[in-house]
Design a protein around this motif. Structure first.
Motif, PDB file in Angstrom:
ATOM      1  N   PHE A 456       0.825  -1.211   0.000  1.00 33.64           N
ATOM      2  CA  PHE A 456       0.000   0.000   0.000  1.00 33.64           C
ATOM      3  C   PHE A 456       0.861   1.265   0.000  1.00 33.64           C
ATOM      4  CE2 PHE A 456      -2.455   3.352   2.164  1.00 33.64           C
ATOM      5  CZ  PHE A 456      -3.534   3.434   1.306  1.00 33.64           C
ATOM      6  N   PHE A 457       1.706   1.391   1.025  1.00 32.69           N
ATOM      7  CA  PHE A 457       2.516   2.602   1.122  1.00 32.69           C
ATOM      8  C   PHE A 457       3.690   2.568   0.132  1.00 32.69           C
ATOM      9  CE2 PHE A 457       0.483   2.505   5.341  1.00 32.69           C
ATOM     10  CZ  PHE A 457      -0.092   3.764   5.325  1.00 32.69           C
ATOM     11  N   GLY A 458       4.224   1.357  -0.127  1.00 31.24           N
ATOM     12  CA  GLY A 458       5.322   1.260  -1.089  1.00 31.24           C
ATOM     13  C   GLY A 458       4.905   1.662  -2.490  1.00 31.24           C
ATOM     14  N   SER A 459       3.663   1.312  -2.892  1.00 32.30           N
ATOM     15  CA  SER A 459       3.198   1.678  -4.236  1.00 32.30           C
ATOM     16  C   SER A 459       3.033   3.190  -4.373  1.00 32.30           C
ATOM     17  CB  SER A 459       1.873   0.966  -4.535  1.00 32.30           C
ATOM     18  OG  SER A 459       0.886   1.325  -3.577  1.00 32.30           O
ATOM     19  N   ILE A 460       2.540   3.840  -3.304  1.00 34.88           N
ATOM     20  CA  ILE A 460       2.415   5.311  -3.337  1.00 34.88           C
ATOM     21  C   ILE A 460       3.792   5.949  -3.478  1.00 34.88           C
ATOM     22  CG2 ILE A 460       1.754   7.339  -1.979  1.00 34.88           C
ATOM     23  CD1 ILE A 460      -0.386   5.580  -0.630  1.00 34.88           C
ATOM     24  N   GLU A 461       4.733   5.472  -2.667  1.00 32.83           N
ATOM     25  CA  GLU A 461       6.082   6.055  -2.693  1.00 32.83           C
ATOM     26  C   GLU A 461       6.817   5.717  -3.978  1.00 32.83           C
ATOM     27  OE1 GLU A 461       6.247   5.832   2.167  1.00 32.83           O
ATOM     28  OE2 GLU A 461       7.347   4.361   0.961  1.00 32.83           O
ATOM     29  N   LEU A 462       6.581   4.519  -4.526  1.00 31.45           N
ATOM     30  CA  LEU A 462       7.209   4.171  -5.804  1.00 31.45           C
ATOM     31  C   LEU A 462       6.680   5.036  -6.944  1.00 31.45           C
ATOM     32  CD1 LEU A 462       7.501   0.267  -5.789  1.00 31.45           C
ATOM     33  CD2 LEU A 462       9.368   1.922  -6.038  1.00 31.45           C
ATOM     34  N   LEU A 463       5.413   5.396  -6.883  1.00 27.93           N
ATOM     35  CA  LEU A 463       4.842   6.286  -7.894  1.00 27.93           C
ATOM     36  C   LEU A 463       5.581   7.623  -7.903  1.00 27.93           C
ATOM     37  CD1 LEU A 463       2.546   6.906  -9.960  1.00 27.93           C
ATOM     38  CD2 LEU A 463       1.202   7.763  -8.021  1.00 27.93           C
ATOM     39  N   TYR A 464       5.768   8.186  -6.710  1.00 31.17           N
ATOM     40  CA  TYR A 464       6.502   9.446  -6.607  1.00 31.17           C
ATOM     41  C   TYR A 464       7.981   9.270  -6.954  1.00 31.17           C
ATOM     42  CZ  TYR A 464       2.549  11.845  -4.430  1.00 31.17           C
ATOM     43  OH  TYR A 464       1.340  12.426  -4.192  1.00 31.17           O
ATOM     44  N   PHE A 465       8.538   8.132  -6.527  1.00 31.29           N
ATOM     45  CA  PHE A 465       9.949   7.863  -6.803  1.00 31.29           C
ATOM     46  C   PHE A 465      10.213   7.776  -8.303  1.00 31.29           C
ATOM     47  CE2 PHE A 465      13.547   4.888  -7.294  1.00 31.29           C
ATOM     48  CZ  PHE A 465      14.502   5.559  -6.549  1.00 31.29           C
ATOM     49  N   SER A 466       9.306   7.110  -9.022  1.00 32.37           N
ATOM     50  CA  SER A 466       9.472   6.986 -10.477  1.00 32.37           C
ATOM     51  C   SER A 466       9.376   8.353 -11.150  1.00 32.37           C
ATOM     52  CB  SER A 466       8.407   6.043 -11.039  1.00 32.37           C
ATOM     53  OG  SER A 466       7.093   6.565 -10.821  1.00 32.37           O
ATOM     54  N   ALA A 467       8.476   9.212 -10.634  1.00 32.22           N
ATOM     55  CA  ALA A 467       8.366  10.559 -11.193  1.00 32.22           C
ATOM     56  C   ALA A 467       9.648  11.350 -10.943  1.00 32.22           C
ATOM     57  CB  ALA A 467       7.169  11.287 -10.579  1.00 32.22           C
ATOM     58  N   SER A 468      10.280  11.144  -9.774  1.00 28.09           N
ATOM     59  CA  SER A 468      11.538  11.840  -9.473  1.00 28.09           C
ATOM     60  C   SER A 468      12.659  11.370 -10.372  1.00 28.09           C
ATOM     61  CB  SER A 468      11.929  11.606  -8.007  1.00 28.09           C
ATOM     62  OG  SER A 468      10.996  12.190  -7.137  1.00 28.09           O
ATOM     63  N   LEU A 469      12.675  10.053 -10.674  1.00 30.24           N
ATOM     64  CA  LEU A 469      13.758   9.523 -11.514  1.00 30.24           C
ATOM     65  C   LEU A 469      13.732  10.098 -12.924  1.00 30.24           C
ATOM     66  CD1 LEU A 469      14.070   5.721 -10.626  1.00 30.24           C
ATOM     67  CD2 LEU A 469      15.734   7.539 -10.233  1.00 30.24           C
ATOM     68  N   THR A 470      12.549  10.481 -13.395  1.00 31.38           N
ATOM     69  CA  THR A 470      12.482  11.069 -14.742  1.00 31.38           C
ATOM     70  C   THR A 470      13.184  12.423 -14.802  1.00 31.38           C
ATOM     71  OG1 THR A 470      10.362  12.158 -14.265  1.00 31.38           O
ATOM     72  CG2 THR A 470      10.283   9.936 -15.191  1.00 31.38           C
TER      73      THR A 470
END
Length: 793
Positions: A456-470
């Motif tokens: 639950f929380f990992g998917s939210i943070e991964l969404l933001y993390f992927s946006a940061s990596l771009t």
């Protein structure tokens, strides 16, 4: 009686609530400085490039909805209601989670572990019924050594990103606060004013660090409280004056509407939105300074509502202003009549937020150093009254240089925000992974609960993390580069430290060799106390045998000192010293293991030396008293490999009258403890792996009434006791020498290229250019004896 009891209960409840509210107020300045200043740059960073503010207001409403739900799910639900409960004796942070996990499962890579460490009062383990599924996960993790290394790398990654955040947060906070001058100055003047003012404030901030937080900390809480009330009032004003219906944008529907319209641009803009939760990790990291209830109260009832009002107010203003002459920023929504006061309060709040993250960086580097994961640095304690306030000169100036370089190099909030966002999200992902392990291993919940939390929380943070990596090429490369550099340093240092310990372990000499040294071999005993520092908890270190070989003499009183860290935040002073004999009493040789937690304050050399002698004197009294009833060193108590006697915890309480003793008889290890309330001890027999023992307790006490039967034994004992204490006092007056190893490490022949690079070049470069063990232990040069050692690992 019932009425009186009820009144006292009500009074205690009132006092506890008063204490909680006071701590909640104080936590504002330490914990929430960074989080509360995020409205300064969230909207500006979000609308920097990827999306545009349009007449339909779908973008601004979508961003507001994302901000609201992100603040609600991550800081409020994840941290306040779950992560804050995963404390380590009241301490929080990455290392607290790691030590908590390592105490419940054998996953630690720290050397010189002992069963005695598990007897510490702060090493308490709660044991709810362990489910089979939990035990299977635990066994799987313990079985595969590669997972131990992976866990350490994960912890080091989180640590490195916290240090990276210590570089980026002061830069973006102060720069965004000072950028409010753009509305009061022409563009030409603004370009040449913001950068020098920002750099000047940053230089002053770092230059004042050596005074300590407590010197200026008294105004931190009022500043942040003023700032929170200020943004709340501005938010309410803008909502009422510009758009009272902006609350409708809190619906999740606007998030889907936003992503449907903006598509890839909206996803990439999440890298700016995530900045609304920067500083959330501080709630957990600073848990030890306050309490769970205080941090929960402050966030839930003040910080969270103030931030929501601030973001809603900005959105309300922007929903009615689409053609602003300036870029979207916090200050355009501030009425012109109060803009200057708000600017001053914003700058002060940004300085407070920066101070908190700088102090946190010092703290986590000190924890890394104590656990053998960071090169030795000089740690200065800036406050005698407030525990944990430290200053590290080398780190301070490196942070200042990097912070100013980031400010001058990036020159805009967009790039700083991209870099800061990636660092923050990485730390949160690491915390989520470690908390999932805590749920299984420490709380013994079913794995499905931990998996649900992680997904639950990992998917939210991964969404933001992927946006940061771009945004890698637009600033996000900086924390990755910093993390790779720091992780390389930390892992090389930790790896070489483990290898050195293994070399010492395999090359230690036996006790028989030490006892054989005497006048017949030309060995002299000189007056004074010799403190031989070693990482070993048993046996005679190789550096001492080398010392005696080259200089055939050693001190009349010889103490083998092991200063070690244990995976707990604090070790109570009464349980710090583990003391025992090395050989018979006439040899005047002892072993002293000094245990510190990862957040403990190490003593200076004067207090350490005097306290060590005091603990030796207490041990000598205790040992002679015990010898009346038992043989102080029997075969059952001794280590077969070294014939060393069992050790005893010697607390800070003085011997008054005749104490009661408690002996714990076990197969192995045997344990002895004096009649103190917090003492437990065990033999020094286990080096790398602790072994559980089935114990049988036998109690006895010395009876003062039976004077006739004891008089003869006591007379002989008192003579020997007095002689040994007089020898110790005379040795102390003659002076103390600190014998330390001066090591050079070399990779053995046939090692891989990577290992040779790490050991021969990396570790030796760090060792030569960082503080030596004498500086870390604060040993005066006049009392230092260094023994050269070559380690082939």
């Amino acid at each position: 009686m019932d009425l009186e009891f009820g009144r006292s209960l009500d009074t205690s409840k009132k006092d506890s609530w008063k204490t909680t509210l006071l701590l909640a107020y104080q936590s504002l300045g330490v914990v929430y400085g960074d989080l509360s200043t995020s409205p300064l740059y969230v909207y500006k960073s979000t609308f920097a490039e990827d999306i545009q503010h349009s007449e339909s207001n779908e973008e601004i409403y979508g961003v507001l909805s994302f901000v609201f739900w992100t603040l609600t799910l991550v800081p409020l639900f994840k941290y306040v209601f779950v992560v804050l409960r995963a404390d380590d004796n009241g301490q929080g942070g990455t290392f607290a989670l790691y030590s908590l996990i390592c105490r419940h499962a054998k996953l630690s890579l720290l050397p010189n572990r002992q069963v005695a460490d598990e007897a510490l009062s702060t090493y308490k383990l709660e044991h709810p019924p362990e489910k089979k599924s939990s035990s299977r996960v635990k066994m799987y993790l313990e079985k595969h050594k590669v997972l131990h290394t992976a866990l350490l790398i994960l912890v080091l990654l989180g640590t490195c990103m916290v240090i990276g955040d210590g570089v980026l947060t002061p830069a973006i906070s102060v720069f965004s606060a000072v950028s409010g001058l753009e509305l009061s100055m022409s563009k030409e003047h603004h370009q040449y004013a913001v950068m020098p003012i920002t750099c000047f404030i940053l230089v002053c901030l770092f230059a004042l660090q050596h005074y300590g937080t407590h010197r200026v900390g008294f105004f931190f809480a009022p500043v942040v409280l003023t700032w929170l009330l200020c943004i709340s009032a501005l938010g309410l004003y803008n909502i009422i004056h510009w758009n009272p219906h902006v609350y409708q944008a809190l619906s999740p529907y606007y998030m889907f509407k936003f992503l449907k319209k903006t598509r890839k641009g909206g996803w990439m803009s999440l890298g700016g939105i995530l900045l609304c939760i920067t500083g959330s990790e501080a709630m957990f990291a600073d848990l030890g300074h306050f309490s769970y209830a205080a941090i929960q109260t402050a966030f839930t009832f003040l910080v969270y509502p103030a931030l929501i009002l601030a973001y809603m107010g900005q959105a309300a203003y922007l929903s009615q202003h689409h053609d602003t002459s300036y870029k979207i920023s916090f200050y355009v929504s501030v009425p012109e009549s109060v803009r200057w006061p708000v600017l001053v309060v914003a700058i002060l709040a940004s300085v407070v937020g920066s101070q908190a993250i700088i102090s946190g960086t010092f703290s986590i580097i000190n924890q890394s150093q104590s656990l053998g994961c960071f090169p030795r640095v000089k740690v200065i304690h800036t406050s005698d009254k407030i525990h944990g306030q430290i200053y590290i000169p080398e780190i301070n100036w490196v942070l200042m240089i990097l912070c100013i370089a980031v400010t001058i190099g990036f020159r805009d909030i967009k790039h700083m925000g991209n870099a800061s966002g990636l660092a923050v999200m990485t730390v949160m992902l690491v915390t989520t992974c470690l908390t999932s392990l805590v749920i299984i291993l420490c709380w013994h919940k079913p794995p499905i609960v931990a998996l649900s939390f992680l997904l639950f929380f990992g998917s939210i943070e991964l969404l933001y993390f992927s946006a940061s990596l771009t945004k890698f090429t637009e600033g996000a490369w900086l924390p990755i580069l910093l993390a790779l550099f720091l992780m390389t340093i930390m892992f090389v240092w930790h790896y070489a430290t483990i290898k050195k310990y293994e070399f010492d372990l395999h090359n230690k000499v036996s006790l028989e060799w030490l006892l054989a040294l005497g006048p017949s071999l030309g060995i002299a005993r000189v007056p004074g106390i010799g403190l031989v520092f070693t990482d070993l908890t048993s046996g005679i270190p190789a550096n001492f045998s080398r010392f005696v070989t080259n200089l055939p003499a050693f001190h009349r009183v010889l103490v083998f000192v092991c200063v070690k860290s244990v995976p707990v935040p604090f070790v109570p002073p009464a349980e710090r010293y583990l003391v025992g004999r090395v050989g018979p009493a006439t040899h005047r040789s002892y072993r002293c293991i000094v245990r510190y937690g990862y957040r403990d304050v190490h003593q200076d050399v004067d207090s350490f030396e005097s306290e060590l002698v005091a603990r030796l004197a207490d041990f000598i009294r205790y040992d002679w008293l015990r010898s009346q009833h038992t043989n102080p060193c029997t075969e059952d108590d001794s280590n077969e490999s070294t014939s060393e006697c069992r050790l005893a915890v010697i607390g800070t309480l003085a011997f008054s009258g005749t104490p009661a003793f408690e002996i714990e008889e076990s197969v192995q290890p045997a344990s002895v403890s004096v009649g103190f309330s917090t003492v437990e001890s065990v033999t020094d027999v286990i080096e790398m792996e602790p072994v559980r023992a089935v114990e049988k307790r036998v109690r006895f006490a010395i009876d003062d009434d039976d004077d006739d039967s004891e008089s003869d034994v006591r007379t002989d004992m008192e003579v020997k006791l007095r002689e040994e204490l007089e020898d110790l006092l005379a040795a102390q007056e003659a002076g103390t020498a600190f014998i330390l190893g001066h090591s050079h490490v070399r990779a053995k022949q046939g090692s891989s290229v990577l290992k040779r690079l790490a050991i021969n070049f990396g570790y030796n470069f760090l060792r030569r250019n960082c503080r030596g063990p004498d500086v870390a232990l604060k040993v005066p040069p006049v009392s230092l004896l260094e023994v050269g050692m070559v380690y082939v690992v």
